[in-house]
Every structure is written in structure tokens, then in C-alpha cells.
Write a protein that holds these residues in place. Sequence first.
Motif, PDB file in Angstrom:
ATOM      1  N   GLN A 216       0.795  -1.216   0.000  1.00  0.00           N
ATOM      2  CA  GLN A 216       0.000   0.000   0.000  1.00  0.00           C
ATOM      3  C   GLN A 216       0.832   1.272   0.000  1.00  0.00           C
ATOM      4  OE1 GLN A 216      -2.612  -0.309   3.325  1.00  0.00           O
ATOM      5  NE2 GLN A 216      -3.957  -1.801   2.355  1.00  0.00           N
ATOM      6  N   PHE A 217       1.935   1.277   0.742  1.00  0.00           N
ATOM      7  CA  PHE A 217       2.661   2.539   0.949  1.00  0.00           C
ATOM      8  C   PHE A 217       4.088   2.524   0.412  1.00  0.00           C
ATOM      9  CE2 PHE A 217      -0.310   1.937   4.496  1.00  0.00           C
ATOM     10  CZ  PHE A 217      -1.169   2.983   4.231  1.00  0.00           C
ATOM     11  N   GLY A 218       4.629   1.359   0.213  1.00  0.00           N
ATOM     12  CA  GLY A 218       6.011   1.298  -0.221  1.00  0.00           C
ATOM     13  C   GLY A 218       6.965   1.389   0.943  1.00  0.00           C
ATOM     14  N   SER A 219       8.244   1.333   0.659  1.00  0.00           N
ATOM     15  CA  SER A 219       9.267   1.281   1.692  1.00  0.00           C
ATOM     16  C   SER A 219       9.413   2.599   2.433  1.00  0.00           C
ATOM     17  CB  SER A 219      10.618   0.888   1.079  1.00  0.00           C
ATOM     18  OG  SER A 219      10.972   1.831   0.082  1.00  0.00           O
ATOM     19  N   GLN A 220       8.992   3.733   1.813  1.00  0.00           N
ATOM     20  CA  GLN A 220       9.179   5.027   2.455  1.00  0.00           C
ATOM     21  C   GLN A 220       8.374   5.119   3.745  1.00  0.00           C
ATOM     22  OE1 GLN A 220       8.193   8.351  -0.001  1.00  0.00           O
ATOM     23  NE2 GLN A 220       9.039   9.862   1.404  1.00  0.00           N
ATOM     24  N   ASP A 221       7.117   4.613   3.746  1.00  0.00           N
ATOM     25  CA  ASP A 221       6.301   4.662   4.952  1.00  0.00           C
ATOM     26  C   ASP A 221       6.915   3.807   6.050  1.00  0.00           C
ATOM     27  OD1 ASP A 221       3.498   5.491   6.005  1.00  0.00           O
ATOM     28  OD2 ASP A 221       3.683   3.362   6.512  1.00  0.00           O
ATOM     29  N   SER A 222       7.485   2.676   5.652  1.00  0.00           N
ATOM     30  CA  SER A 222       8.145   1.822   6.635  1.00  0.00           C
ATOM     31  C   SER A 222       9.316   2.539   7.284  1.00  0.00           C
ATOM     32  CB  SER A 222       8.620   0.531   5.953  1.00  0.00           C
ATOM     33  OG  SER A 222       9.312  -0.289   6.864  1.00  0.00           O
ATOM     34  N   SER A 223      10.051   3.320   6.495  1.00  0.00           N
ATOM     35  CA  SER A 223      11.191   4.049   7.057  1.00  0.00           C
ATOM     36  C   SER A 223      10.723   5.124   8.026  1.00  0.00           C
ATOM     37  CB  SER A 223      12.025   4.672   5.938  1.00  0.00           C
ATOM     38  OG  SER A 223      11.271   5.663   5.256  1.00  0.00           O
ATOM     39  N   TYR A 224       9.559   5.758   7.741  1.00  0.00           N
ATOM     40  CA  TYR A 224       9.015   6.736   8.668  1.00  0.00           C
ATOM     41  C   TYR A 224       8.707   6.089  10.009  1.00  0.00           C
ATOM     42  CZ  TYR A 224       8.437  10.069   4.818  1.00  0.00           C
ATOM     43  OH  TYR A 224       8.657  10.931   3.778  1.00  0.00           O
ATOM     44  N   GLY A 225       8.112   4.892   9.969  1.00  0.00           N
ATOM     45  CA  GLY A 225       7.817   4.179  11.205  1.00  0.00           C
ATOM     46  C   GLY A 225       9.075   3.842  11.972  1.00  0.00           C
ATOM     47  N   SER A 226      10.114   3.420  11.253  1.00  0.00           N
ATOM     48  CA  SER A 226      11.377   3.088  11.909  1.00  0.00           C
ATOM     49  C   SER A 226      12.012   4.317  12.535  1.00  0.00           C
ATOM     50  CB  SER A 226      12.339   2.460  10.894  1.00  0.00           C
ATOM     51  OG  SER A 226      11.797   1.274  10.356  1.00  0.00           O
ATOM     52  N   LEU A 227      11.904   5.452  11.840  1.00  0.00           N
ATOM     53  CA  LEU A 227      12.466   6.688  12.387  1.00  0.00           C
ATOM     54  C   LEU A 227      11.738   7.100  13.668  1.00  0.00           C
ATOM     55  CD1 LEU A 227      13.025   8.796   9.145  1.00  0.00           C
ATOM     56  CD2 LEU A 227      14.778   7.806  10.634  1.00  0.00           C
ATOM     57  N   ALA A 228      10.424   6.920  13.699  1.00  0.00           N
ATOM     58  CA  ALA A 228       9.657   7.256  14.905  1.00  0.00           C
ATOM     59  C   ALA A 228      10.084   6.370  16.072  1.00  0.00           C
ATOM     60  CB  ALA A 228       8.160   7.091  14.631  1.00  0.00           C
ATOM     61  N   ILE A 229      10.279   5.086  15.795  1.00  0.00           N
ATOM     62  CA  ILE A 229      10.717   4.169  16.849  1.00  0.00           C
ATOM     63  C   ILE A 229      12.087   4.574  17.374  1.00  0.00           C
ATOM     64  CG2 ILE A 229      11.416   1.783  17.313  1.00  0.00           C
ATOM     65  CD1 ILE A 229       9.287   0.888  15.308  1.00  0.00           C
ATOM     66  N   GLU A 230      12.999   4.883  16.469  1.00  0.00           N
ATOM     67  CA  GLU A 230      14.339   5.282  16.878  1.00  0.00           C
ATOM     68  C   GLU A 230      14.318   6.592  17.673  1.00  0.00           C
ATOM     69  OE1 GLU A 230      17.200   3.831  16.616  1.00  0.00           O
ATOM     70  OE2 GLU A 230      16.638   2.099  15.401  1.00  0.00           O
ATOM     71  N   ARG A 231      13.492   7.534  17.240  1.00  0.00           N
ATOM     72  CA  ARG A 231      13.425   8.825  17.923  1.00  0.00           C
ATOM     73  C   ARG A 231      12.907   8.662  19.350  1.00  0.00           C
ATOM     74  NH1 ARG A 231      10.141  10.944  14.865  1.00  0.00           N
ATOM     75  NH2 ARG A 231       8.256  10.998  16.140  1.00  0.00           N
ATOM     76  N   HIS A 232      11.833   7.894  19.495  1.00  0.00           N
ATOM     77  CA  HIS A 232      11.283   7.669  20.833  1.00  0.00           C
ATOM     78  C   HIS A 232      12.275   6.910  21.709  1.00  0.00           C
ATOM     79  CE1 HIS A 232       7.636   9.429  19.551  1.00  0.00           C
ATOM     80  NE2 HIS A 232       7.128   8.382  18.917  1.00  0.00           N
ATOM     81  N   ALA A 233      12.963   5.936  21.133  1.00  0.00           N
ATOM     82  CA  ALA A 233      13.942   5.165  21.907  1.00  0.00           C
ATOM     83  C   ALA A 233      15.099   6.052  22.370  1.00  0.00           C
ATOM     84  CB  ALA A 233      14.471   4.001  21.066  1.00  0.00           C
ATOM     85  N   ASP A 234      15.583   6.908  21.482  1.00  0.00           N
ATOM     86  CA  ASP A 234      16.685   7.809  21.857  1.00  0.00           C
ATOM     87  C   ASP A 234      16.263   8.787  22.948  1.00  0.00           C
ATOM     88  OD1 ASP A 234      18.306   6.563  20.030  1.00  0.00           O
ATOM     89  OD2 ASP A 234      18.021   8.068  18.460  1.00  0.00           O
ATOM     90  N   ASP A 235      15.046   9.328  22.829  1.00  0.00           N
ATOM     91  CA  ASP A 235      14.568  10.281  23.843  1.00  0.00           C
ATOM     92  C   ASP A 235      14.435   9.605  25.203  1.00  0.00           C
ATOM     93  OD1 ASP A 235      14.474  12.259  21.956  1.00  0.00           O
ATOM     94  OD2 ASP A 235      12.316  12.083  21.570  1.00  0.00           O
ATOM     95  N   ALA A 236      13.882   8.398  25.202  1.00  0.00           N
ATOM     96  CA  ALA A 236      13.718   7.677  26.468  1.00  0.00           C
ATOM     97  C   ALA A 236      15.069   7.326  27.072  1.00  0.00           C
ATOM     98  CB  ALA A 236      12.882   6.422  26.246  1.00  0.00           C
ATOM     99  N   THR A 237      15.987   6.891  26.244  1.00  0.00           N
ATOM    100  CA  THR A 237      17.315   6.504  26.733  1.00  0.00           C
ATOM    101  C   THR A 237      18.041   7.687  27.357  1.00  0.00           C
ATOM    102  OG1 THR A 237      17.476   4.760  25.066  1.00  0.00           O
ATOM    103  CG2 THR A 237      19.523   5.495  26.071  1.00  0.00           C
TER     104      THR A 237
END
Length: 461
Positions: A216-237
Motif C-alpha cells: 500500500q505505501f512502499g518502503s518510504q512509509d516503513s522508514s518513517y515508522g522506523s524513524l519514529a521508533i528510533e526517535r522515541h527510543a533515543d529520547d527515552a534513553t
Amino acid sequence: MERASKTVSSAGGDVVDDNQERGKAASSIGSQSITSVASQESIYETMRRTRMLEPRSSNRRITKNAQFVNVLKECMLNHRWVEAGQVMKAICLEPMQMEDIIWKCGRHIMYNHPKSTQGIVSAFSLKLQRLLNQQGRLEKSVEHAFYLLSKGDLQEAYMTLREAPDLRKGLNVTKRHETEDRWETLAFLYSGLIKYAMWLESKAECSNESEYTDIQFGSQDSSYGSLAIERHADDATRSFEFLTDTAGIWDVFITKHCEILECHEKLGDASEVLHKYKDNNPKNPNAHKYLYGYLKRHNAHPNELVTVLKDLLHLVPSDELALDMCELIQNSADNASLALPFLFDMLDYACWQDDIRPWEKLADLLITVVKNNDSDGLKITKECWDSRSKWWPSYHFRSCHVITDTEQDRNLLDCKAAIATLLPAANTSTGNPFRKCAKRALKHTGAYRRLKKAIKLTKDN
């Protein structure tokens, strides 16, 4: 002049002539308690006129405040939230030395008031924070964030904490420790905990959408999701990382920190966090448990696991991980009888009295020691028994226990009877009847295996 002689009531909007009302209210309040007056008319209106009539001395104000607080307490205990709101409005007319009551009771009233909304609660919190000192403002920010979390508003709760004055300044970790402001520390940590919750949500969303992403969205949407996960993980850490050098009980934050690190395969960092936390909190059993759980998940050497468990069981001998300790010793040590002291220590506690697991291990281990005539094992058994010989027989091996153990688990009775046979308790007035009763109860059942072995061993010896 007209403005001075008339007052607009906030409760009902009616115009009240002060000159006409003064005498009436004075006689009414002078002869009745505030509670009885409140039952006749609007609580807010009555208390408001009371404020105008009473002298402005501090002693008089304190007395009236105490009376108003009693009325407020009665309303809240009876869940009369509308009337409690009216009392609170009257108290707010002179809020001096009433800040805590206004904050705590006011919030509780608004949580339950039928006309309350999240916007009203937030506006109340913001206004009150402006009246408080710096430390009070941080405390209120944390409490308001908890309210927002109860409503499921993670983003707003996070912004409430991050916009707190000290946190918005971006103070470094060193200065935060120098001020020793616990509310500042808690606000910082809970903002990290909220980021952890956002991290979990982002992971769940990506997991649910992963099978449809490419179509449905292609790999770009998946990368957005991964970036959100990384951002939240970095902030929490970043919010949690200073805890490794801070003494204190931070269990809830340490576990989340390590979960994020492990999920992102930063195993070295996770191990360092848990080791430091254990070293900084040697008397906290959970610090040892977290480290043991991590080492076990990542297949650490048995000797390392045993070392961690020894420290834990020194603090809490009755902990369930004593069973893991016994298994590790039996599987890795040359002398399995080294597990005996840990089993005896476990069974000193009533929580294990009816649990078959430690009894099975102790019965099997004693049978092995006696069967092999293990001198080291017999010596350890004697040392363990000498300190328990006067109270264990009446604690574990009474005839009345036969009935309850038979009803619960016959295998449990078999284990206890075998242990009572192999220990010197067989020679006491308590142990002997227990063994005989257990033998009669188990004789015609299949749960008789360990007791048979124990009796045969005692006869052979």
C-alpha cells in the motif's frame, strides 16, 4: 459608589445589595454552623458573604478556613461534587496558606464533577502553577501529567513535563544532581517513561502494518515508522541514562531502559546498566533479579549466574530463584549437596510449607546423600539440621499435617515423610508419630516411592 454597594454572585449571577444583606447574614452565621447555613442556600453565596463580614485578621481567617475545610470534607466524603465545587470557589476567595488544599481537593473535585472537562482541568493546573514556587510547579506538572495519562493523552502529558520550567531550560545532569531537586528528577524520568510508552505504540503500529507496507505505501512509509521508533527510543534513553550513576531505587525506569537497549541490540550497554545498578544498590533484591534475568536470557556462564543468585539469596533466602540456584549447583558443581543449605533456608518460611517443589528437591537430594554415604553431604545436612532440630519437627512434621497434606497433594506428604525419616527428627516425639501416620496414609496409594526408599536406607544403615 453603586459598584461598592452591590456584588455580583459568581454562582448564580444575582445582584446582592451588601448593605441589606450584612445584618441578615451576620445573625444567621452567628447562630448557626456553616454546615447548617450551607443547607439553606448556595454554599458559595453564604461563604462569600461570610468572607465580607468577618474581620481580615489572620487568626480569624485561619479559623474560618478550618470551618470551610470541614464543610469541604463532608461534601467530598459524600460525593456531593457540585456542592464541593461551590465550597472550593468560596475558599479561593482567600487562598493564602490553602494552596495544597486547593490543588489536591480542587483536582479531585474536577475529576468527578459532572460538568468537568479535560480543558477545565488543564486550565486550573496552569493557573495554579503560576502561583507556586519553582519546586511546587514541578510537582504539579508531574501530577497533572498523571491525570493526562489516565485519559490516554500521551503527547499532552509529555509536553506538560517537558515544558516544566527547569526542564525547558535544558539543565545538564550535573546541575540537576547538585540541586538535589527530586521533583525535577522525577519530571525528567517520567517524561522518559512516556517516551517509552510512545516507543511501544510505534513498535505495535509498525508491526501491525508491516505486512501491508510494501503493497500500500512502499518502503518510504516503513522508514518513517522506523524513524519514529528510533526517535522515541533515543529520547527515552537520554532520560534514563544518568540513573546508572545515581544511588536510589529506580526499578521501573531501569527495566524500561534495558528493554529498549536489548530491543535495539545494545547488549553491552544493557549489561553495563544492570551491573552498575546492582553495585549502586546492593541491598535492593530487584537489582540482583534484573541482572540475573538478563544473564539468563543471554546464556551467561553458570558460575556467573550462581554468583548473582548468592548475593540475592543472602538478602532474601525465601525467594523463588533459590530453586534455580539448586538446579545450577546440581548441574554444574561436583558436589550437589552444596544446594542443601539453600533448600533448608527456603523451607524456613511458611510461604513454601505447602509447595511441593522445594520438598521434592530436598527429599531427592537427601536420599542421594544417604545412599552414596556422601561424607560432605552428611556433614552439610548435620550443620543445617542442628540449628533447626528444636523447631522444625513441630513446624513441619506434626500428625495433624498428615490430613491436610493428604488432601492437598499426596506426593507432598511422601516427600515430607521421607525427609522426616532421613533426618534426626525420626528420633523425636514429634517426628516419629508423623512418619507413622504418613506411612499409614500413603501405604495403599501410589504416592509412596520416596518414603519407601528412605525407610530402606535407614534400615540398611
